[in-house]
Design an enzyme around this catalytic site. Sequence first.
Site, PDB file in Angstrom:
ATOM      1  N   ASP A   9       0.848  -1.194   0.000  1.00 60.32           N
ATOM      2  CA  ASP A   9       0.000   0.000   0.000  1.00 60.32           C
ATOM      3  C   ASP A   9       0.878   1.236   0.000  1.00 60.32           C
ATOM      4  O   ASP A   9       1.977   1.242   0.553  1.00 60.32           O
ATOM      5  CB  ASP A   9      -0.976  -0.005   1.179  1.00 60.32           C
ATOM      6  CG  ASP A   9      -0.288  -0.023   2.534  1.00 60.32           C
ATOM      7  OD1 ASP A   9       0.052   1.060   3.044  1.00 60.32           O
ATOM      8  OD2 ASP A   9      -0.090  -1.120   3.081  1.00 60.32           O
ATOM      9  N   GLU A  49      -7.674   4.351  12.500  1.00 65.32           N
ATOM     10  CA  GLU A  49      -6.592   3.989  13.418  1.00 65.32           C
ATOM     11  C   GLU A  49      -6.255   5.169  14.313  1.00 65.32           C
ATOM     12  O   GLU A  49      -7.072   6.067  14.501  1.00 65.32           O
ATOM     13  CB  GLU A  49      -5.371   3.554  12.600  1.00 65.32           C
ATOM     14  CG  GLU A  49      -4.962   4.586  11.553  1.00 65.32           C
ATOM     15  CD  GLU A  49      -3.661   4.263  10.869  1.00 65.32           C
ATOM     16  OE1 GLU A  49      -2.679   4.027  11.592  1.00 65.32           O
ATOM     17  OE2 GLU A  49      -3.619   4.271   9.618  1.00 65.32           O
TER      18      GLU A  49
END
Length: 233
Positions: A32, A123
């Site tokens: 990613d 997150e």
Amino acid sequence: MRFSAALLLVALKLVTATPAPLEKRATVQGFDISNYQPNVNFKAAYNSGARFVIIKATEGTTYIDPSFSNHYTGATSAGLIRGGYHFAHPDRTTGATQATYFLAHGGGWSNDGITLPGMLDIEYNPNGSTCYGLSPTAMVAWIQSFVDTYHAKTTRYPMIYSTADWWSTCTGNSNAFSSTCPLVLARYGSSVGNIPGGWPYQTIWQNADTYAYGGDSDIFNGGLPQLKKLASG
């Protein structure tokens, strides 16, 4: 009870025989990326075995990743399965609003066999409170709003990226999404560790914060046919 010498020899062989090796589960390498990696060697990644990449598209409702378009084009040209991700800011606007923004700026899904469902990156807050000032109940409601909006507009449930610690702390370890949203679990190390939120397994494991050809290393939990199925719906 008495045993003949022949029977004792057979029993001894059964005890000392080398056990059959355990079957190694198929996995697929991926990675990613975001604008922090403006130059990515997609072709080299593909040639080394990578088959997918998840690309940052948006953040909150005011930020579009400036590298997204080039990254997406490069990944497509290299033959990689690709998709976008959205970095959530639950303290700013609703989940529905951020899902809509994500969809308008690269986070959509199409049934072309090479597009992953979008990923919600939720997150630690880089600029303040770990849980963005939300209670676990309010956080779950925020995520549900994002998920429902994405699903309504694409027919696909988004993937959810998080860590076991954050999920436990900020959602109360909610299992509300374990049967719908594929889990992308971040844990840097040699094993995936604890699986949070009632998910039976992770779909993708972010196992390291570096990858040879750019970004973070991701491991898909399955073979290439299963990866293609995730892209196809």
